[in-house]
Design an enzyme around this catalytic site. Structure first.
Site, PDB file in Angstrom:
ATOM      1  N   LYS A   1      53.565  27.585  47.596  1.00  0.00           N
ATOM      2  CA  LYS A   1      52.584  27.569  48.692  1.00  0.00           C
ATOM      3  C   LYS A   1      51.359  26.733  48.291  1.00  0.00           C
ATOM      4  O   LYS A   1      50.802  25.997  49.110  1.00  0.00           O
ATOM      5  CB  LYS A   1      52.142  28.996  49.061  1.00  0.00           C
ATOM      6  CG  LYS A   1      53.205  29.826  49.750  1.00  0.00           C
ATOM      7  CD  LYS A   1      53.612  29.291  51.104  1.00  0.00           C
ATOM      8  CE  LYS A   1      52.649  29.648  52.195  1.00  0.00           C
ATOM      9  NZ  LYS A   1      53.144  29.221  53.539  1.00  0.00           N
TER      10      LYS A   1
ATOM     11  N   TYR B   1      56.617  31.980  44.728  1.00  0.00           N
ATOM     12  CA  TYR B   1      56.039  31.995  46.073  1.00  0.00           C
ATOM     13  C   TYR B   1      54.658  31.333  46.103  1.00  0.00           C
ATOM     14  O   TYR B   1      54.439  30.358  46.825  1.00  0.00           O
ATOM     15  CB  TYR B   1      55.959  33.435  46.589  1.00  0.00           C
ATOM     16  CG  TYR B   1      55.110  33.631  47.816  1.00  0.00           C
ATOM     17  CD1 TYR B   1      55.352  32.903  48.985  1.00  0.00           C
ATOM     18  CD2 TYR B   1      54.058  34.539  47.823  1.00  0.00           C
ATOM     19  CE1 TYR B   1      54.571  33.081  50.117  1.00  0.00           C
ATOM     20  CE2 TYR B   1      53.280  34.724  48.953  1.00  0.00           C
ATOM     21  CZ  TYR B   1      53.537  33.988  50.095  1.00  0.00           C
ATOM     22  OH  TYR B   1      52.759  34.170  51.214  1.00  0.00           O
TER      23      TYR B   1
END
Length: 492
Positions: free
Chosen positions: A242, A238
């Site tokens: 990002k 994640y």
């Protein structure tokens, strides 16, 4: 000097929202429609095959939610016609060029009218499949940016990232891209997009050639994501994808007016449209749910570590204010939106509030009996936690393995079940370890300056408060967050 108005700026504006079915995107849409009904249009990009499917999804997964109760009460019988006039469900997907908007006329209409883009699309699973996380969190940013450059009236592109793109840094973490500087140097040496996409495609082709099941493909792609993240210095898929999204945004933005909002752990609404609204289990909520049901008796956490939390409505307020204050400026700025610097709360206090709440208001199990909660065991290091797990669970599991073998596989199902549960638990602990033992504090000087500018410049600044100093954590956790979690998530 006459003060300006945030609501005045939003009047007659055309806004594109990606990620509108997500927690943050949905609260943004509700706030805009509730406080500025004279907004011209909201385009909501939704994954769907056609306009009808997109519209159905919008009504089922956004407008139909309890979140919109206040807005529905305000408009009464005119609610549906108000939504039909103001909101357009656009079938598309950020993982494709032109955001997957196939209808040429609609795409032209959007490019000619859009003044603000909110990119809140993202997958937040720590161990998401690598192909999916790359497609949305990294390359999706490029596709949004590409469309933004085609919007003739664009005044602002606001991208939602996360404060945890910093990786596992400790100390004061600045509102800049210094945590990604080394990685940025690395990816300029090669074509990151081509390399990672090639890696993904080759692995998927290999798995298909082996007739791998969907479950095996998913597990393999999840493992590759964690592997690649750790290779480049990030704890999970994640935050890694990002961070890559932010790098691509910085490299390709040209002279567009861009704001990056980095919220910390987003929690239930503080006040708007009513206190306690939450969608799904957020980071800390899985712990609360497991604890109150008696399923979580031990935890890996440093009691003195600060958990940076911020209510969702405050994040939305910061986004709106940042859009207005930075509109039409050909520069980019990063804002940390959190609480660890101005109003910190540590795990020790959070644990105390949760313990007191469920001692007084115990969870009622399926047999109608109250679940008694204990203080539980706290482990401050991964080493001590692993030792406990070894003695408490892994050694008995080895014993069961021996007994199963001795009795000709009579306990095979039981052994496999316990083994799988233990593996899952250890994987979750490893995923959450960087945050339960996190030693960073998020500097928010840019956000503090934004608050000052807002107070001095806008007459309606109070309606967009995002100052975490006003939060009484004991009152919020015990009277807003936990009751909201029980009502909107755990009772579903």
């Amino acid at each position: 000097m006459e003060l300006e108005s945030i609501l005045g700026y939003l009047q007659n504006k055309t806004i594109l929202v990606t990620g509108a079915t997500g927690f943050l995107g949905m609260v943004f849409v509700e706030k805009i429609l509730r406080v500025q009904p004279d907004v011209k249009r909201l385009y909501l990009l939704l994954r769907a095959s056609d306009t009808k499917s997109a519209t159905d999804r919008m009504h089922d997964q956004i407008i139909g939610k309890e979140l919109f109760r206040v807005l529905k009460d305000k408009w009464g019988t005119d609610f549906d016609s108000f939504i039909a006039e103001k909101v357009v469900a656009v079938p598309g997907d950020v993982t494709f060029d032109d955001l997957g908007v196939k209808e040429i006329k609609l795409r032209e209409e959007m490019c000619n009218g859009i003044e603000i883009i909110l990119n809140s699309a993202g997958t937040t699973n720590f161990d998401e499949r690598y192909d999916i996380a790359l497609g949305v969190n990294t390359f999706g940013v490029q596709h949004v940016l590409s469309l933004a450059k085609k919007c003739l009236k664009l005044e602002m592109l606001l991208h939602v990232s996360t404060a945890y793109v910093c990786g596992e840094r400790a100390g004061l973490i600045l509102e800049d891209s210094s945590c990604m500087d080394e990685m940025e140097k690395e990816i300029t040496k090669f074509d990151f997009k081509v390399q990672e996409m090639k890696l993904v495609e080759e692995k998927l082709n290999e798995l298909k050639a082996q007739d791998a099941t969907e479950q095996v493909i998913t597990t393999t792609m999840k493992d590759i994501g964690i592997e690649r993240a750790k290779l480049y210095g990030w704890p999970n898929t994640y935050v890694f994808t990002k961070a890559m999204g932010e790098i691509f945004l910085g490299e390709s933005k040209d002279h567009l007016p861009i704001v990056i909002i980095r919220p910390s752990v987003i929690t239930s609404s503080y006040k708007e449209p009513f206190p306690g609204w939450v969608q799904g289990f957020r980071t800390i909520d899985s712990v609360i749910a497991g604890y109150c049901k008696g399923k979580l008796t031990c935890l890996l956490v440093d009691p003195m570590s600060v958990l940076d939390m911020i209510p969702v409505d405050m994040v939305v307020h910061s986004m709106i204010v940042a859009m207005v204050a930075n509109a039409n400026k050909s520069s980019s700025i990063i804002y940390h939106v959190g609480s660890s610097l101005r109003n910190p709360i540590n795990f020790l206090n959070i644990h105390s509030f949760i313990f007191r709440y469920f001692t007084k208001n115990p969870w009622i199990d399926k047999d109608g009996k109250p679940v008694k909660v204990g203080k539980g065991k706290i482990f401050k290091t991964m080493a001590t936690f692993r030792m406990y797990m070894q003695i408490r669970f892994m050694l008995p599991l080895e014993g069961l393995k021996f007994v199963n073998k001795a009795f000709g596989g009579s306990f095979q199902d039981l052994y496999v079940n316990y083994s799988q549960k233990l593996k899952l638990m250890m994987r979750l602990v490893e995923l959450y370890e960087p945050y339960m033992l996190f030693k960073g504090i998020f500097d928010d000087n840019n956000a503090e300056e934004l608050r000052r500018i807002t107070r001095e410049r806008f007459v309606d600044a109070e309606a967009f408060n995002f100052d975490a100093r006003c939060i009484d954590w004991e009152d919020y956790i015990m009277h807003t967050h936990i009751p909201g979690l029980q009502k909107f998530v755990m009772m579903k």
